[in-house]
Design an enzyme around this catalytic site. Sequence first.
Site, PDB file in Angstrom:
ATOM      1  N   GLN A 114     -85.086  54.935  15.963  1.00  0.00           N
ATOM      2  CA  GLN A 114     -85.827  54.670  14.730  1.00  0.00           C
ATOM      3  C   GLN A 114     -85.797  53.180  14.395  1.00  0.00           C
ATOM      4  O   GLN A 114     -84.763  52.528  14.516  1.00  0.00           O
ATOM      5  CB  GLN A 114     -85.222  55.486  13.595  1.00  0.00           C
ATOM      6  CG  GLN A 114     -86.101  55.574  12.365  1.00  0.00           C
ATOM      7  CD  GLN A 114     -85.695  56.733  11.464  1.00  0.00           C
ATOM      8  OE1 GLN A 114     -85.214  57.747  11.923  1.00  0.00           O
ATOM      9  NE2 GLN A 114     -85.904  56.574  10.182  1.00  0.00           N
ATOM     10  N   SER A 158     -80.117  57.100  19.900  1.00  0.00           N
ATOM     11  CA  SER A 158     -80.258  58.038  18.783  1.00  0.00           C
ATOM     12  C   SER A 158     -81.371  59.043  19.074  1.00  0.00           C
ATOM     13  O   SER A 158     -81.283  59.797  20.047  1.00  0.00           O
ATOM     14  CB  SER A 158     -80.461  57.284  17.472  1.00  0.00           C
ATOM     15  OG  SER A 158     -80.348  58.135  16.360  1.00  0.00           O
ATOM     16  N   LEU A 159     -82.443  59.070  18.277  1.00  0.00           N
ATOM     17  CA  LEU A 159     -83.490  60.056  18.523  1.00  0.00           C
ATOM     18  C   LEU A 159     -84.119  59.866  19.902  1.00  0.00           C
ATOM     19  O   LEU A 159     -84.682  60.807  20.484  1.00  0.00           O
ATOM     20  CB  LEU A 159     -84.561  60.002  17.434  1.00  0.00           C
ATOM     21  CG  LEU A 159     -85.513  58.809  17.390  1.00  0.00           C
ATOM     22  CD1 LEU A 159     -86.805  59.106  18.136  1.00  0.00           C
ATOM     23  CD2 LEU A 159     -85.843  58.440  15.956  1.00  0.00           C
ATOM     24  N   ARG A 173     -84.797  67.548  13.079  1.00  0.00           N
ATOM     25  CA  ARG A 173     -83.690  66.601  12.938  1.00  0.00           C
ATOM     26  C   ARG A 173     -84.002  65.564  11.871  1.00  0.00           C
ATOM     27  O   ARG A 173     -83.162  65.225  11.030  1.00  0.00           O
ATOM     28  CB  ARG A 173     -83.443  65.930  14.287  1.00  0.00           C
ATOM     29  CG  ARG A 173     -82.327  64.896  14.345  1.00  0.00           C
ATOM     30  CD  ARG A 173     -82.269  64.364  15.783  1.00  0.00           C
ATOM     31  NE  ARG A 173     -81.192  63.403  16.004  1.00  0.00           N
ATOM     32  CZ  ARG A 173     -81.282  62.092  15.844  1.00  0.00           C
ATOM     33  NH1 ARG A 173     -82.425  61.568  15.416  1.00  0.00           N
ATOM     34  NH2 ARG A 173     -80.256  61.303  16.114  1.00  0.00           N
ATOM     35  N   HIS A 202     -75.730  58.748  11.420  1.00  0.00           N
ATOM     36  CA  HIS A 202     -74.597  58.749  12.342  1.00  0.00           C
ATOM     37  C   HIS A 202     -73.268  58.588  11.604  1.00  0.00           C
ATOM     38  O   HIS A 202     -72.339  57.935  12.083  1.00  0.00           O
ATOM     39  CB  HIS A 202     -74.790  57.693  13.437  1.00  0.00           C
ATOM     40  CG  HIS A 202     -75.975  57.991  14.301  1.00  0.00           C
ATOM     41  ND1 HIS A 202     -75.984  59.037  15.190  1.00  0.00           N
ATOM     42  CD2 HIS A 202     -77.213  57.437  14.354  1.00  0.00           C
ATOM     43  CE1 HIS A 202     -77.167  59.098  15.779  1.00  0.00           C
ATOM     44  NE2 HIS A 202     -77.938  58.140  15.272  1.00  0.00           N
ATOM     45  N   GLN A 206     -74.170  64.346  18.021  1.00  0.00           N
ATOM     46  CA  GLN A 206     -74.800  63.029  17.972  1.00  0.00           C
ATOM     47  C   GLN A 206     -75.289  62.679  16.572  1.00  0.00           C
ATOM     48  O   GLN A 206     -75.281  61.521  16.178  1.00  0.00           O
ATOM     49  CB  GLN A 206     -75.965  62.990  18.975  1.00  0.00           C
ATOM     50  CG  GLN A 206     -76.586  61.626  19.154  1.00  0.00           C
ATOM     51  CD  GLN A 206     -78.097  61.687  19.070  1.00  0.00           C
ATOM     52  OE1 GLN A 206     -78.659  62.281  18.167  1.00  0.00           O
ATOM     53  NE2 GLN A 206     -78.748  61.056  20.026  1.00  0.00           N
TER      54      GLN A 206
END
Length: 306
Positions: A11, A90-91, A115, A196, A245
Amino acid sequence: MNKIAFIYPGQGAQKAGMGADFYEKSEKSRALYEKARDMLDLDLKALCFEENDKLDLTEYTQAALVTTCLAMTGVVMEKGLKPDITAGLSLGEYAAISAAGGMDPLDAIRLVRKRGILMASTVPSGVGAMCAVMAMDSDKIEEVIKDIPDVTIANYNCPGQIVLTGKKEGVETAAENLKAAGAKRTVMLNVSGPFHSPLLKPAGDELAKALDEVVLHPLSVPYVTNVDASIVEEVDKTKDLLRRQVYSPVRWMQSMERMIEEGVDTFLEIGPGKTLAGFMRKINRDVKVYNIATWEDVEKVTGELC
């Protein structure tokens, strides 16, 4: 012979217009955008290709970015360029798993839509915050923040760039303490939540229910996980890793170092922007990094590497 990694941004890389040339020039890319649109009941053409207020909202960003990255990947692979290993920040890890053969692209897109909604809604707006810390060793940062409640490291991006996450007041205190301890700069990030962070464990546990409904496939190549920078070769670990995660630090620097240890010498960043290439310049300047953000990039990079 080059050992090639496909790597995918997280992101913040999104930008209006991303993927539009792939939609126009590739039937395969166009089909993915349209199938994702129908599945999500979301106008992805407007979201990705036009200036709008939604693209930077977490609940929309994640699906838009993963759809775009996978639309680009399909074209790259059609041109004959395949990875030996993958990773995503991440994503971006969902795109990486799909590119590694472990997840159908539509399942990856559907999961990151869920998510994104969970990450945006689990902690009330204004409660959480994130802060980038420049030019301070991670061990020193950990020492400074260890006694500040609800503040942890979110991202180990590269040497000289660590991101904190947690409750707003704690993160602001940490930023002040780190500057006093010698950090070159601290920058509060314009984000909607403490990504996170352990504060998002309920989001991870809720995402696990959606993960349970997805059928994963044997990996055609391994990928490196954010959670502990290990190489994943068996897909049966993937669902638990993706659950964790959501609320665990992203160990991107360690992931790239692990790939280089395994002999990867060529990295292909697939998606808008050059964020990961920038990180790599600080991690290791001896490897090659290419970017695929436009159709023209595909022609250039595949011409050189295929």
